[in-house]
Design a protein around this motif. Structure first.
Motif, PDB file in Angstrom:
ATOM      1  N   CYS A   1      51.839  62.186  74.705  1.00 36.30           N
ATOM      2  CA  CYS A   1      52.664  63.394  74.305  1.00 36.30           C
ATOM      3  C   CYS A   1      53.503  63.176  73.181  1.00 36.30           C
ATOM      4  N   GLY A   2      53.745  64.127  72.553  1.00 37.85           N
ATOM      5  CA  GLY A   2      54.590  64.216  71.213  1.00 37.85           C
ATOM      6  C   GLY A   2      56.155  64.389  71.565  1.00 37.85           C
ATOM      7  N   THR A   3      56.926  63.801  70.702  1.00 40.08           N
ATOM      8  CA  THR A   3      58.316  64.243  70.847  1.00 40.08           C
ATOM      9  C   THR A   3      59.042  64.860  69.624  1.00 40.08           C
ATOM     10  N   ARG A   4      58.086  64.655  68.543  1.00 39.93           N
ATOM     11  CA  ARG A   4      58.735  65.282  67.232  1.00 39.93           C
ATOM     12  C   ARG A   4      58.489  66.826  67.100  1.00 39.93           C
ATOM     13  N   SER A   5      59.524  67.410  67.209  1.00 38.96           N
ATOM     14  CA  SER A   5      59.705  69.020  67.348  1.00 38.96           C
ATOM     15  C   SER A   5      59.569  69.550  65.994  1.00 38.96           C
ATOM     16  N   VAL A   6      58.349  69.613  65.538  1.00 36.12           N
ATOM     17  CA  VAL A   6      57.882  70.238  64.139  1.00 36.12           C
ATOM     18  C   VAL A   6      56.605  70.719  64.306  1.00 36.12           C
TER      19      VAL A   6
END
Length: 214
Positions: free
Chosen positions: A146-151
């Protein structure tokens, strides 16, 4: 003494793309010693079951005893559709990257508009209808990244997306309860396809069934 065939890795792309989008990931996995194939499918025009049949046919033609599967975004849902419709698959592990196992608030929001319903297509419509929730989880070791970089585009189209998210999906949406390993990394939904760290984590999981300790 029997000669075993090499292990293969098949990469499955997400919505609106083709297998070419995964060329960086494929190259990095090849450098780790894997024989890598990419599978392309009609993510908008065809539904999950039609695409699962095409994926099953693609996998049957591979000259390998072990076939690992890596799916980005909608590609992870397609891998689950494969095992639902065609459960007799060669052994191997599965990694999903930013896959909407728990649905998608952004897609649900966009589905209120006819233009976006058309653009997102049949497979996403099945996802939003909750169809994958009724499928048995593939009997394989599964790792979910899962990714956590909110872009990303999702943040622009739906400003109420809770954190942590990868710019399209929340970590909760991209987690899979039945996965044996979960890993959250500071990458965006699209960026995870091009991340060296993600590629290294995928390779480690495919070999060992575990992600590297971060």
């Amino acid at each position: 003494m029997a000669v075993t065939k090499p292990q293969a890795v098949v990469l499955v792309h997400g919505l609106w793309f083709s297998g070419y989008i995964l060329f960086v990931l494929a190259r990095r996995l090849r450098r780790q010693g894997f024989i890598v194939h990419t599978f392309s499918y009609a993510s908008v025009r065809a539904d999950l079951h039609a695409n699962a049949a095409r994926l099953a046919h693609f996998l049957e033609a591979l000259d390998a005893d072990t076939v690992h599967l890596v799916g980005h975004s909608l590609g992870g849902i397609l891998i689950r559709a494969l095992f639902h419709d065609h459960p007799q698959q060669k052994p191997g592990r599965i990694v999903t990257l930013g896959t909407p196992h728990g649905g998608s608030r952004v897609a649900q929001h966009l589905s209120r508009f006819s233009f976006w319903r058309t653009v997102m297509g049949k497979s996403v419509a099945q996802l939003l209808a909750g169809e994958p929730q009724h499928w048995t989880v593939p009997p394989r070791e599964i790792g979910a990244i899962c990714g956590t970089r909110s872009v990303g585009l999702g943040r622009l189209l739906y400003r109420g997306l809770p954190r942590p998210n990868d710019g399209l999906l929340t970590v909760k949406e991209s987690a899979l309860a039945a996965a044996c390993e979960h890993l959250a990394l500071p990458v965006s939904h699209t960026g995870m396809m091009f991340s060296r760290t993600v590629a290294n984590q995928i390779g480690h999981f495919l070999v060992s069934g575990k992600f590297l300790v971060v």
